[in-house]
Design a protein around this motif. Structure first.
Motif, mmCIF file in Angstrom:
data_model
loop_
_atom_site.group_PDB
_atom_site.id
_atom_site.type_symbol
_atom_site.label_atom_id
_atom_site.label_comp_id
_atom_site.label_asym_id
_atom_site.label_seq_id
_atom_site.Cartn_x
_atom_site.Cartn_y
_atom_site.Cartn_z
ATOM 1 N N GLN A 31 0.897 -1.514 -0.050
ATOM 2 C CA GLN A 31 -0.173 0.615 -0.555
ATOM 3 C C GLN A 31 0.881 1.478 -0.077
ATOM 4 O O GLN A 31 1.831 1.315 0.032
ATOM 5 C CB GLN A 31 -1.230 0.230 1.499
ATOM 6 N N LYS A 178 15.710 7.090 11.086
ATOM 7 C CA LYS A 178 15.846 8.329 9.433
ATOM 8 C C LYS A 178 17.131 8.750 9.203
ATOM 9 O O LYS A 178 17.613 9.057 8.324
ATOM 10 C CB LYS A 178 14.566 9.220 9.029
ATOM 11 N N MET A 207 3.281 12.805 3.125
ATOM 12 C CA MET A 207 2.236 12.198 1.764
ATOM 13 C C MET A 207 0.883 11.726 2.569
ATOM 14 O O MET A 207 1.404 11.961 3.563
ATOM 15 C CB MET A 207 2.979 11.536 1.053
ATOM 16 N N THR A 209 -0.448 9.264 2.982
ATOM 17 C CA THR A 209 -1.234 7.649 3.302
ATOM 18 C C THR A 209 -1.982 7.048 4.528
ATOM 19 O O THR A 209 -1.994 7.790 5.465
ATOM 20 C CB THR A 209 0.215 6.905 3.277
ATOM 21 N N GLU A 210 -1.497 6.042 5.188
ATOM 22 C CA GLU A 210 -1.760 4.944 5.536
ATOM 23 C C GLU A 210 -1.509 5.112 7.063
ATOM 24 O O GLU A 210 -2.155 5.383 8.129
ATOM 25 C CB GLU A 210 -2.482 3.802 5.725
HETATM 26 N N1 NAD Z 1 3.596 8.522 4.197
HETATM 27 C C1 NAD Z 1 4.035 10.493 4.721
HETATM 28 O O1 NAD Z 1 3.872 11.631 4.524
HETATM 29 C C2 NAD Z 1 6.524 9.535 4.761
HETATM 30 C C3 NAD Z 1 6.945 10.520 4.396
HETATM 31 C C4 NAD Z 1 8.095 10.597 4.874
HETATM 32 C C5 NAD Z 1 8.316 9.309 4.517
HETATM 33 N N2 NAD Z 1 7.930 8.248 4.510
HETATM 34 C C6 NAD Z 1 8.888 6.308 4.249
HETATM 35 O O2 NAD Z 1 7.674 5.971 3.354
HETATM 36 C C7 NAD Z 1 7.749 5.266 3.666
HETATM 37 C C8 NAD Z 1 6.490 4.728 3.561
HETATM 38 O O3 NAD Z 1 5.150 4.819 4.104
HETATM 39 P P1 NAD Z 1 3.642 4.596 3.167
HETATM 40 O O4 NAD Z 1 3.569 5.668 3.957
HETATM 41 O O5 NAD Z 1 3.399 4.319 2.659
HETATM 42 O O6 NAD Z 1 2.947 3.505 4.545
HETATM 43 P P2 NAD Z 1 2.559 2.488 4.700
HETATM 44 O O7 NAD Z 1 2.283 2.325 6.570
HETATM 45 O O8 NAD Z 1 0.999 3.188 4.122
HETATM 46 O O9 NAD Z 1 2.643 1.502 4.205
HETATM 47 C C9 NAD Z 1 4.042 0.935 4.314
HETATM 48 C C10 NAD Z 1 3.639 -0.501 4.268
HETATM 49 O O10 NAD Z 1 4.922 -1.145 4.580
HETATM 50 C C11 NAD Z 1 4.538 -3.130 5.063
HETATM 51 N N3 NAD Z 1 5.890 -3.318 6.401
HETATM 52 C C12 NAD Z 1 5.904 -2.693 7.448
HETATM 53 N N4 NAD Z 1 6.966 -3.484 8.165
HETATM 54 C C13 NAD Z 1 7.153 -4.343 7.450
HETATM 55 C C14 NAD Z 1 8.053 -5.530 7.321
HETATM 56 N N5 NAD Z 1 8.466 -5.284 8.685
HETATM 57 N N6 NAD Z 1 8.216 -6.414 6.196
HETATM 58 C C15 NAD Z 1 7.454 -5.769 5.052
HETATM 59 N N7 NAD Z 1 6.514 -4.852 5.107
HETATM 60 C C16 NAD Z 1 6.226 -4.417 6.008
HETATM 61 C C17 NAD Z 1 2.909 -2.573 5.201
HETATM 62 O O11 NAD Z 1 2.994 -3.920 5.484
HETATM 63 C C18 NAD Z 1 2.838 -1.708 4.985
HETATM 64 O O12 NAD Z 1 2.484 -2.470 3.903
HETATM 65 C C19 NAD Z 1 8.538 4.003 5.116
HETATM 66 O O13 NAD Z 1 9.663 4.005 4.515
HETATM 67 C C20 NAD Z 1 7.882 5.578 5.625
HETATM 68 O O14 NAD Z 1 8.402 6.126 6.719
HETATM 69 C C21 NAD Z 1 6.348 7.601 4.551
#
Ligand code: NAD
Length: 270
Positions: A31, A178, A207, A209-210
């Motif tokens: 996702q 991070k 961003m 997202t969930e």
């Molecule tokens: N959403 C934001 O605003 C944002 C900002 C900066 C950085 N990020 C980074 O972007 C990346 C993705 O974030 P997102 O918002 O899409 O998160 P999300 O929670 O929507 O999705 C994360 C996905 O990772 C999977 N996951 C979690 N633990 C896992 C594991 N041990 N092994 C395999 N899969 C695993 C989950 O099942 C999920 O499908 C992350 O590293 C997050 O820190 C997100």
């Protein structure tokens, strides 16, 4: 190789940014950002392996991208567990691309949050966030890079964060992870740059997202992010595709050890 007339065709943007013939692995792609990057790399021509630890979520994501006509497959493993990583990568290997799952492009994207005031944070919450957001990138990359080094080319992209640079209360574990991931990116760049494997990072701003659901439903946070970001809004995961395709492509062959921030200008503003 210095630029020559013969090399002109391969520098046309369509060829330069095409990922045709490349195989990518994206962790945590069931996702959110990972799923969107899988779509982006697939649309740029790559064959994409989506990883997640949640099998049902992963199946849905793979089915959706296949319906869109993209060449994708799923590979379930937990990025914190070296045994299941090894089994997953072994299941991907084939023919001459046996080693490291035959992956040309790796995006270390899986990540979690477990927020708590630092003085009350449990050791378990500290360790879980370090494991999923930082140690995982070491473990998965170690499994994949052997094949890249053997073939003499590869691209690694680590999904960092604004919290690789700045923090706020209740996320000390995430900021530490991070921040570490930013330095792991540079360490990988230095370690493998001489063997034509480039490692870079993308630092997304806020961003939708969930993962950020908890913030977007809070009107105070919603307003704060919009006021703090020069763009005046949240980012959408699809806005990370450009940076990811660029860093995965031949266009970035001489880009190594960099973190591209995609945040609507937030980090530049006081
Ligand atoms: N959403 C934001 O605003 C944002 C900002 C900066 C950085 N990020 C980074 O972007 C990346 C993705 O974030 P997102 O918002 O899409 O998160 P999300 O929670 O929507 O999705 C994360 C996905 O990772 C999977 N996951 C979690 N633990 C896992 C594991 N041990 N092994 C395999 N899969 C695993 C989950 O099942 C999920 O499908 C992350 O590293 C997050 O820190 C997100």
């Amino acid at each position: 190789m210095p630029f020559s007339e013969g090399a002109f065709e391969s520098t046309m943007p369509a060829a330069l940014f095409s990922l045709r013939g490349r195989r990518a692995l994206i962790t945590g792609a069931g996702q959110g950002i990972g799923l969107m990057l899988a779509r982006g790399l697939g649309m740029a021509g790559a064959e994409v392996v989506l990883n997640d630890k949640e099998p049902a979520r992963l199946d849905q994501a793979v089915a959706m991208l296949r319906r869109e006509g993209l060449a994708v497959e799923g590979c379930v493993f937990d990025v914190t567990d070296e045994k299941t990583i090894a089994i997953g990568l072994a299941s991907l290997g084939r023919g001459e691309f046996e080693v490291g799952g035959g992956i040309d492009i790796l995006i270390n994207n899986a990540g979690i949050h477990q927020r708590a005031p630092l003085e009350l944070m449990s050791t378990a919450a500290w360790q879980a966030v370090l494991d999923v957001n930082l140690t995982s990138a070491f473990l998965v990359t170690r499994g994949v890079v052997a094949g890249m080094l053997q073939r003499g080319s590869g691209k690694i992209i680590n999904i960092c964060s604004l919290n690789s640079e700045i923090s706020r209360p209740t996320i000390a574990n995430y900021a530490a992870a991070k921040g570490g991931l930013k330095m792991l990116t540079r360490a990988m760049a230095v370690e493998w740059g001489g063997r034509n494997v480039q490692t870079n990072g993308i630092a997304p701003g806020y961003m939708r997202t969930e993962m950020t659901d908890v913030l977007t439903v809070d009107p105070v946070w919603e307003r704060l992010i919009c006021a703090r970001t020069p763009a005046g809004r949240w980012g959408e995961p699809r806005e990370l595709i450009g940076a990811a395709v660029f860093l995965a492509s031949r266009g970035a062959d001489f880009v190594n050890g960099q973190i591209i921030t995609v945040d609507g200008g937030l980090l530049a503003a006081l």
